[in-house]
Enzyme design. Structure first.
Site, PDB file in Angstrom:
ATOM      1  N   SER A 175      67.884 -80.877 -50.432  1.00  0.00           N
ATOM      2  CA  SER A 175      68.756 -79.697 -50.340  1.00  0.00           C
ATOM      3  C   SER A 175      70.231 -80.081 -50.372  1.00  0.00           C
ATOM      4  O   SER A 175      70.616 -81.211 -50.034  1.00  0.00           O
ATOM      5  CB  SER A 175      68.468 -78.939 -49.050  1.00  0.00           C
ATOM      6  OG  SER A 175      67.094 -78.650 -48.940  1.00  0.00           O
TER       7      SER A 175
HETATM    8  N1  SAM Z   1      64.145 -81.376 -46.112  1.00  0.00           N
HETATM    9  C1  SAM Z   1      64.065 -81.976 -47.408  1.00  0.00           C
HETATM   10  C2  SAM Z   1      65.088 -83.040 -47.621  1.00  0.00           C
HETATM   11  O1  SAM Z   1      65.938 -83.245 -46.759  1.00  0.00           O
HETATM   12  O2  SAM Z   1      65.002 -83.682 -48.684  1.00  0.00           O
HETATM   13  C3  SAM Z   1      64.119 -80.982 -48.535  1.00  0.00           C
HETATM   14  C4  SAM Z   1      62.826 -80.351 -48.710  1.00  0.00           C
HETATM   15  S1  SAM Z   1      62.477 -79.578 -50.232  1.00  0.00           S
HETATM   16  C5  SAM Z   1      63.755 -78.394 -50.438  1.00  0.00           C
HETATM   17  C6  SAM Z   1      61.068 -78.623 -49.670  1.00  0.00           C
HETATM   18  C7  SAM Z   1      59.826 -79.432 -49.413  1.00  0.00           C
HETATM   19  O3  SAM Z   1      58.857 -78.584 -48.819  1.00  0.00           O
HETATM   20  C8  SAM Z   1      59.183 -79.997 -50.672  1.00  0.00           C
HETATM   21  O4  SAM Z   1      59.105 -81.385 -50.586  1.00  0.00           O
HETATM   22  C9  SAM Z   1      57.792 -79.346 -50.690  1.00  0.00           C
HETATM   23  O5  SAM Z   1      56.782 -80.191 -51.194  1.00  0.00           O
HETATM   24  C10 SAM Z   1      57.582 -79.046 -49.221  1.00  0.00           C
HETATM   25  N2  SAM Z   1      56.584 -78.022 -48.901  1.00  0.00           N
HETATM   26  C11 SAM Z   1      56.349 -76.841 -49.509  1.00  0.00           C
HETATM   27  N3  SAM Z   1      55.347 -76.184 -48.882  1.00  0.00           N
HETATM   28  C12 SAM Z   1      54.955 -76.987 -47.848  1.00  0.00           C
HETATM   29  C13 SAM Z   1      53.969 -76.878 -46.820  1.00  0.00           C
HETATM   30  N4  SAM Z   1      53.153 -75.804 -46.700  1.00  0.00           N
HETATM   31  N5  SAM Z   1      53.851 -77.878 -45.934  1.00  0.00           N
HETATM   32  C14 SAM Z   1      54.632 -78.981 -46.015  1.00  0.00           C
HETATM   33  N6  SAM Z   1      55.576 -79.151 -46.971  1.00  0.00           N
HETATM   34  C15 SAM Z   1      55.745 -78.162 -47.862  1.00  0.00           C
END
Ligand code: SAM
Length: 221
Positions: free
Chosen positions: A64
């Site tokens: 993000s």
């Molecule tokens: N916090 C992260 C960082 O600092 O890089 C950014 C995260 S990215 C915007 C969103 C993440 O949420 C993705 O890696 C995606 O695979 C994960 N995601 C989506 N649905 C999910 C779920 N039900 N459980 C765990 N992870 C999930």
């Protein structure tokens, strides 16, 4: 790029992108000055690690925008003794920032590859108060509940009930919620009592979708 240049870019990122946009939580600012964001992006994007935007990571996901990470974490209003759950580890950057502010961070990611990479970065940096798990974060992580703060880094159609239930009374949950997969409002839910919650709409955001039992069933094209 050498270390002193990277430290300078990081200090400038915090000043111009975060402080000057109104985030004053000193603990957030301090943590973001410390955590080497360039180690959380793929090597070919390292020269852009301190830019004002999200960047691609593995598995078609994103790290993000620094301002959005700061905004979400600031909205949790954390204290040093707190325990926090993050859903959506991604690169591990936000969990790393949280780990410099609170006692313990639990983070869940649905892509196993990302779990492995994030874990390796935490070990390399010696950030030993983070536990990472592969799984569906919409179910939370009941073993360590309740949490003083929960932050969800992907957008769901509604607030997953297991996450509400795993929030401590007085705790806060920050999550992007929207009826479209890549268009949401950032919502903060505060647990006022056992069955009493207060929801506030903070700002429009565009996150990758939250895929899981209490999220979207699958990603749209
Ligand atoms: N916090 C992260 C960082 O600092 O890089 C950014 C995260 S990215 C915007 C969103 C993440 O949420 C993705 O890696 C995606 O695979 C994960 N995601 C989506 N649905 C999910 C779920 N039900 N459980 C765990 N992870 C999930």
């Amino acid at each position: 790029m050498d270390d002193s240049k990277l430290t300078e870019l990081r200090a400038r990122m915090v000043r111009q992108q975060i402080e000057e946009r109104g985030i004053r939580d000193e603990a957030v600012l301090r943590a973001m000055r410390i955590v080497p964001r360039h180690l959380f992006v793929p090597e070919r994007y390292q020269h852009r690690a301190y830019d004002d935007g999200p960047l691609p990571i593995l598995a078609r996901q994103t790290i993000s925008q620094p301002y959005v990470v700061a905004l979400m974490i600031a909205q949790l209003m954390l204290s040093p003794d707190d325990r926090v759950l993050e859903v959506g580890t991604g690169s591990g950057y936000a969990a790393a920032v949280l780990s410099r502010m609170v006692a313990q961070v639990y983070t869940i990611e649905r892509h196993e590859k990302l779990v492995t990479y994030a874990q390796a970065r935490f070990e390399r940096l010696g950030y030993d108060n983070i536990q990472v798990r592969h799984g569906d974060g919409t179910e939370g992580w009941p073993d360590h509940a309740p949490y003083d703060g929960i932050v969800v880094a992907a957008g769901g159609p509604s607030i997953p009930d297991p996450l509400r239930q795993q929030l401590a009374v007085g705790g806060r949950l920050v999550i992007p919620v929207g009826r479209k997969q890549r268009q949401q409002w950032l919502v903060r839910l505060t647990r006022l009592g056992l069955n009493q919650f207060e929801a506030e709409r903070l700002s429009p955001v565009a996150f990758v979708p939250l895929i899981g039992a209490a999220g979207w069933s699958q990603e749209e094209d």
